[in-house]
Design a protein around this motif. Sequence first.
Motif, PDB file in Angstrom:
ATOM      1  N   UNK A 140       0.807  -1.215   0.000  1.00  0.00           N
ATOM      2  CA  UNK A 140       0.000   0.000   0.000  1.00  0.00           C
ATOM      3  C   UNK A 140       0.842   1.269   0.000  1.00  0.00           C
ATOM      4  N   UNK A 141       2.018   1.200   0.607  1.00  0.00           N
ATOM      5  CA  UNK A 141       2.851   2.393   0.781  1.00  0.00           C
ATOM      6  C   UNK A 141       4.091   2.417  -0.104  1.00  0.00           C
ATOM      7  N   UNK A 142       4.343   1.340  -0.828  1.00  0.00           N
ATOM      8  CA  UNK A 142       5.544   1.265  -1.660  1.00  0.00           C
ATOM      9  C   UNK A 142       5.340   2.056  -2.945  1.00  0.00           C
ATOM     10  N   UNK A 143       5.967   3.201  -3.005  1.00  0.00           N
ATOM     11  CA  UNK A 143       5.811   4.060  -4.175  1.00  0.00           C
ATOM     12  C   UNK A 143       6.303   3.377  -5.452  1.00  0.00           C
ATOM     13  N   UNK A 144       7.346   2.551  -5.337  1.00  0.00           N
ATOM     14  CA  UNK A 144       7.936   1.936  -6.518  1.00  0.00           C
ATOM     15  C   UNK A 144       7.001   0.936  -7.198  1.00  0.00           C
ATOM     16  N   UNK A 145       5.968   0.450  -6.492  1.00  0.00           N
ATOM     17  CA  UNK A 145       5.000  -0.467  -7.118  1.00  0.00           C
ATOM     18  C   UNK A 145       3.636   0.202  -7.297  1.00  0.00           C
ATOM     19  N   UNK A 146       3.606   1.526  -7.153  1.00  0.00           N
ATOM     20  CA  UNK A 146       2.354   2.263  -7.352  1.00  0.00           C
ATOM     21  C   UNK A 146       1.553   2.466  -6.086  1.00  0.00           C
ATOM     22  N   UNK A 147       2.203   2.257  -4.925  1.00  0.00           N
ATOM     23  CA  UNK A 147       1.519   2.445  -3.657  1.00  0.00           C
ATOM     24  C   UNK A 147       1.165   3.901  -3.404  1.00  0.00           C
ATOM     25  N   UNK A 148       0.209   4.110  -2.511  1.00  0.00           N
ATOM     26  CA  UNK A 148      -0.309   5.440  -2.228  1.00  0.00           C
ATOM     27  C   UNK A 148      -1.809   5.454  -2.420  1.00  0.00           C
ATOM     28  N   UNK A 149      -2.466   6.476  -1.908  1.00  0.00           N
ATOM     29  CA  UNK A 149      -3.926   6.472  -1.908  1.00  0.00           C
ATOM     30  C   UNK A 149      -4.527   6.630  -3.300  1.00  0.00           C
ATOM     31  N   UNK A 150      -3.877   7.370  -4.175  1.00  0.00           N
ATOM     32  CA  UNK A 150      -4.485   7.696  -5.467  1.00  0.00           C
ATOM     33  C   UNK A 150      -4.763   6.471  -6.326  1.00  0.00           C
ATOM     34  N   UNK A 151      -3.723   5.693  -6.638  1.00  0.00           N
ATOM     35  CA  UNK A 151      -3.911   4.541  -7.517  1.00  0.00           C
ATOM     36  C   UNK A 151      -4.652   3.402  -6.842  1.00  0.00           C
ATOM     37  N   UNK A 152      -4.495   3.286  -5.535  1.00  0.00           N
ATOM     38  CA  UNK A 152      -5.100   2.151  -4.848  1.00  0.00           C
ATOM     39  C   UNK A 152      -6.590   2.362  -4.563  1.00  0.00           C
ATOM     40  N   UNK A 153      -6.956   3.532  -4.017  1.00  0.00           N
ATOM     41  CA  UNK A 153      -8.358   3.758  -3.678  1.00  0.00           C
ATOM     42  C   UNK A 153      -8.940   5.024  -4.304  1.00  0.00           C
ATOM     43  N   UNK A 154      -8.094   5.993  -4.640  1.00  0.00           N
ATOM     44  CA  UNK A 154      -8.577   7.208  -5.289  1.00  0.00           C
ATOM     45  C   UNK A 154      -9.177   6.930  -6.651  1.00  0.00           C
ATOM     46  N   UNK A 155      -8.791   5.811  -7.247  1.00  0.00           N
ATOM     47  CA  UNK A 155      -9.324   5.416  -8.544  1.00  0.00           C
ATOM     48  C   UNK A 155     -10.841   5.247  -8.503  1.00  0.00           C
ATOM     49  N   UNK A 156     -11.382   4.847  -7.346  1.00  0.00           N
ATOM     50  CA  UNK A 156     -12.828   4.605  -7.259  1.00  0.00           C
ATOM     51  C   UNK A 156     -13.650   5.895  -7.331  1.00  0.00           C
ATOM     52  N   UNK A 157     -13.351   6.931  -6.534  1.00  0.00           N
ATOM     53  CA  UNK A 157     -14.072   8.190  -6.714  1.00  0.00           C
ATOM     54  C   UNK A 157     -13.895   8.780  -8.114  1.00  0.00           C
TER      55      UNK A 157
END
Length: 325
Positions: free
Chosen positions: A167-184
């Motif tokens: 969830x927090x690993x930036x190198x694999x796309x971690x962060x709120x935007x790609x993981x859950x921000x995609x839904x809104x």
Amino acid sequence: MKNKIIKWGIIGPGKIANKFAADLARVKDAELVAVASRSQDKANEFSKKFNVKKAYDSYFKLAQDDDLDAVYIATPHSFHKEHTILCLQNNKAVLCEKPFAMNLEEVSKMISVAKEQNVLLMEGLWTNFLPHYRYVLELIKKEKFGKLLELKADFGFMTPFDESSRLFKKEVGGGSLLDIGIYPIFTALSTLGLPEKINAKATFFENGADSECHMTFNYKNAKASLKSTFLKETPTEAIFTFEKSIVKINTRFHEPTTVSVFLDDKEEIIDFNYKTIGFSFEIEHFNQLLREGKKQSDIMTFDFSKTLIKTLDEVRNSIGLIYQS
């Protein structure tokens, strides 16, 4: 092909793959026959749990398995392009978990390979197939309560920072935007379309992954206020304000839930009586596409997936979030 049993493989036996496998077992004329992990022990554990015949320690071996019709990609975001193309080039239909990939360039390449190989490919954004969400889309399409004027959608939960977590690993796309921000963002695009202007701001963890993101999508006659966060629990609702009513997809709006319709100071709660986790709906749709020989979904189209990732790219650029390629 009408009643063909679709034989599935899964790449990446993590948390979401467990949910997918549990629902796949409930789908008629479908069978999970193979799983692949970089760890043989993890593959064996998953295969035992879900009674899967084949457990591979190599994604390449699974992609070459002639027994498979379709593969579900459930690895971290940064590997979606690589693993999708691997399967497509081995003539396997691919359902790739959202986000489709890290950016528009990667998504465009995946779609290009699918077309070259003449193989079915679809982004696995399950919300788009859930009955409660299809119900709201129909309300908007038919303008049952007039035009849609405003959308408010959030997705947030509190989780301690852990640099070892995906969830927090930036190198694999971690962060709120790609993981859950995609839904809104998906909700805004699928109900209001492309905005005329996007305003966005974010906060970041010490490793550069975004911890919270606030977005405003401005339309000619409407507005969408969107939020994703790992810093606090939020309602995780989608509230639609129409000319004549307010409609709310109740928590958690992106998964099986209820819909409230507020009209004349009264609330009607519509229960869709879900019997599965929710992945069954996209699986059934994908299976039907395969049986009909289709190469693209008419619900989760290539054009929409491109629009979605392009919008995510725009938000990233706006907040200064850069992933190393």
